[in-house]
Enzyme design. Structure first.
Site, mmCIF file in Angstrom:
data_model
loop_
_atom_site.group_PDB
_atom_site.id
_atom_site.type_symbol
_atom_site.label_atom_id
_atom_site.label_comp_id
_atom_site.label_asym_id
_atom_site.label_seq_id
_atom_site.Cartn_x
_atom_site.Cartn_y
_atom_site.Cartn_z
ATOM 1 N N HIS A 130 0.770 -1.199 0.195
ATOM 2 C CA HIS A 130 -0.092 -0.062 -0.187
ATOM 3 C C HIS A 130 0.863 1.204 0.033
ATOM 4 O O HIS A 130 0.665 2.347 -0.769
ATOM 5 C CB HIS A 130 -0.921 0.128 1.332
ATOM 6 C CG HIS A 130 -1.582 1.383 1.622
ATOM 7 N ND1 HIS A 130 -3.011 1.371 1.161
ATOM 8 C CD2 HIS A 130 -1.360 2.370 2.175
ATOM 9 C CE1 HIS A 130 -3.246 2.774 1.431
ATOM 10 N NE2 HIS A 130 -2.144 3.195 1.921
ATOM 11 N N GLU A 131 1.867 1.217 0.756
ATOM 12 C CA GLU A 131 2.821 2.408 0.807
ATOM 13 C C GLU A 131 3.395 2.680 -0.463
ATOM 14 O O GLU A 131 3.668 3.577 -0.934
ATOM 15 C CB GLU A 131 3.656 2.441 2.143
ATOM 16 C CG GLU A 131 3.105 2.409 3.523
ATOM 17 C CD GLU A 131 1.956 3.205 3.675
ATOM 18 O OE1 GLU A 131 2.275 4.505 3.203
ATOM 19 O OE2 GLU A 131 1.262 3.130 4.481
ATOM 20 N N HIS A 134 1.612 4.394 -2.811
ATOM 21 C CA HIS A 134 1.368 5.782 -2.639
ATOM 22 C C HIS A 134 2.699 6.513 -3.733
ATOM 23 O O HIS A 134 2.469 7.522 -4.159
ATOM 24 C CB HIS A 134 1.581 6.234 -1.099
ATOM 25 C CG HIS A 134 0.306 6.440 -0.497
ATOM 26 N ND1 HIS A 134 -0.905 7.171 -0.998
ATOM 27 C CD2 HIS A 134 -0.144 5.577 0.737
ATOM 28 C CE1 HIS A 134 -1.640 6.779 -0.117
ATOM 29 N NE2 HIS A 134 -1.475 6.036 1.032
ATOM 30 N N GLU A 201 -6.208 7.496 -1.077
ATOM 31 C CA GLU A 201 -6.184 6.153 -0.145
ATOM 32 C C GLU A 201 -6.671 5.113 -0.726
ATOM 33 O O GLU A 201 -6.329 3.927 -0.689
ATOM 34 C CB GLU A 201 -6.741 6.521 1.272
ATOM 35 C CG GLU A 201 -5.980 7.288 2.347
ATOM 36 C CD GLU A 201 -4.595 6.768 2.554
ATOM 37 O OE1 GLU A 201 -4.601 5.484 2.618
ATOM 38 O OE2 GLU A 201 -3.631 7.388 2.484
#
Length: 309
Positions: A130-131, A134, A201
């Site tokens: 997930h990071e 980003h 997100e």
């Protein structure tokens, strides 16, 4: 389309900052506000990662000091076709993680020791994917810039409440302008900030699920982190509330004012994504790791726990 929306929202924040400057200081105030916004963006562009990591007392690790965690991030970065980011661990019980950096070539990812001790290997992989999502979507710089301008709008509005001048002929107009400056501008900035972050997100969740190949693992991790984020103190977020927007799950923030979507909605979206991918729902004990050839036996703590708790 997502990039265009973000650009428009950023422009809106800058315009709000200039309008507030005009309200407090006329055309000269608007020019000063524009220059200040440009200066803040430039400073943030070069120093955002250093500021955030220093704020959390993060320590950089490598293949020798934290081999399991470092190698997991390396494998995920290769899957995402991203340069290897710098990897950090934060000695903190609250489970969480974030990414920072002005571009993929200068990115850094960090996880708390609490997260590594609490989650399974698959769940840690989902969080770090997930990071990296980003980083892949170039969210880290945008969100830091938005937070900087939004914070400056609120600070300038509070300044104007005490120092705005006027004369008797325009006293009523000045009172209305002051009210707009102190109440409306910061609230509008907050709305724009939330709109950008919530959209991104969802995008990072999707990218993370694609990178790790396991939406269920990320969904499980979100549920665990959310359950503990409100219970375990986070000293950095308590000292600097703006830091909460950096985390995969914000801490001690109501849904109304959160920069993130409700965790339940994010989990539902990941479950829908898993169904589209044809991934069967499995328990964490039975799920084979997306990054290892075989599933490890069930254990009470994470294999990535740097302190062996």
């Amino acid at each position: 389309m997502n990039g265009m929306k973000t650009t428009m929202l950023l422009a809106t924040l800058t315009a709000l900052f200039m309008a507030l400057g005009y309200t407090l200081g006329g055309s000269g105030g608007a020019v000063i506000a524009l220059l200040a916004a440009a200066g803040m963006n430039l400073f943030t562009f070069w120093n955002a990662d250093k500021i955030v990591l220093r704020m959390h007392d993060a320590r950089e690790v490598d293949a020798q000091s934290a081999p399991d965690f470092y190698n997991l991030v390396r494998d995920l970065a290769q899957r995402a076709q991203l340069p290897m980011p710098r990897v950090y661990i934060i000695d903190q019980d609250a489970p969480n993680a974030f990414a920072t950096g002005r571009n993929p070539q200068n990115a850094a990812v960090a996880a708390t020791s609490g997260l590594l001790a609490t989650l399974s290997r698959d769940e840690v992989a989902g969080v770090m994917a997930h990071e990296l999502g980003h980083v892949q979507n170039r969210d880290t710089l945008i969100m830091t810039m938005v937070a900087t301008i939004a914070g400056a709008i609120s600070m300038l509005a509070n300044f104007g409440l005490f120092f705005r001048g006027g004369d008797r002929e325009s006293g009523h107009a000045n009172m209305i302008a002051s009210l707009m400056a102190v109440v409306v501008a910061p609230f509008a900035a907050m709305i724009v900030q939330m709109a950008i972050s919530r959209t991104r997100e969802y995008g990072a969740d999707r990218a993370g699920a694609e990178i790790s190949g396991d939406p269920h693992a990320l969904a499980s991790a979100l549920a665990k982190i959310a359950g503990q984020a409100q219970r375990i103190p986070n000293p950095v977020a308590e000292r600097n509330p703006a830091a909460a927007q950096l985390y995969i799950v914000p801490t001690h923030v109501s849904e109304l004012f959160s920069t993130h979507p409700a965790t339940e909605k994010r989990i539902a979206a990941l479950q829908d994504m898993a169904a589209q991918m044809g991934a069967p729902a499995m328990t964490s004990a039975a799920r084979a790791s997306a990054l290892s050839p075989a599933a490890p036996p069930p254990r009470r703590r994470s294999a990535l726990d740097p302190h062996g708790r």
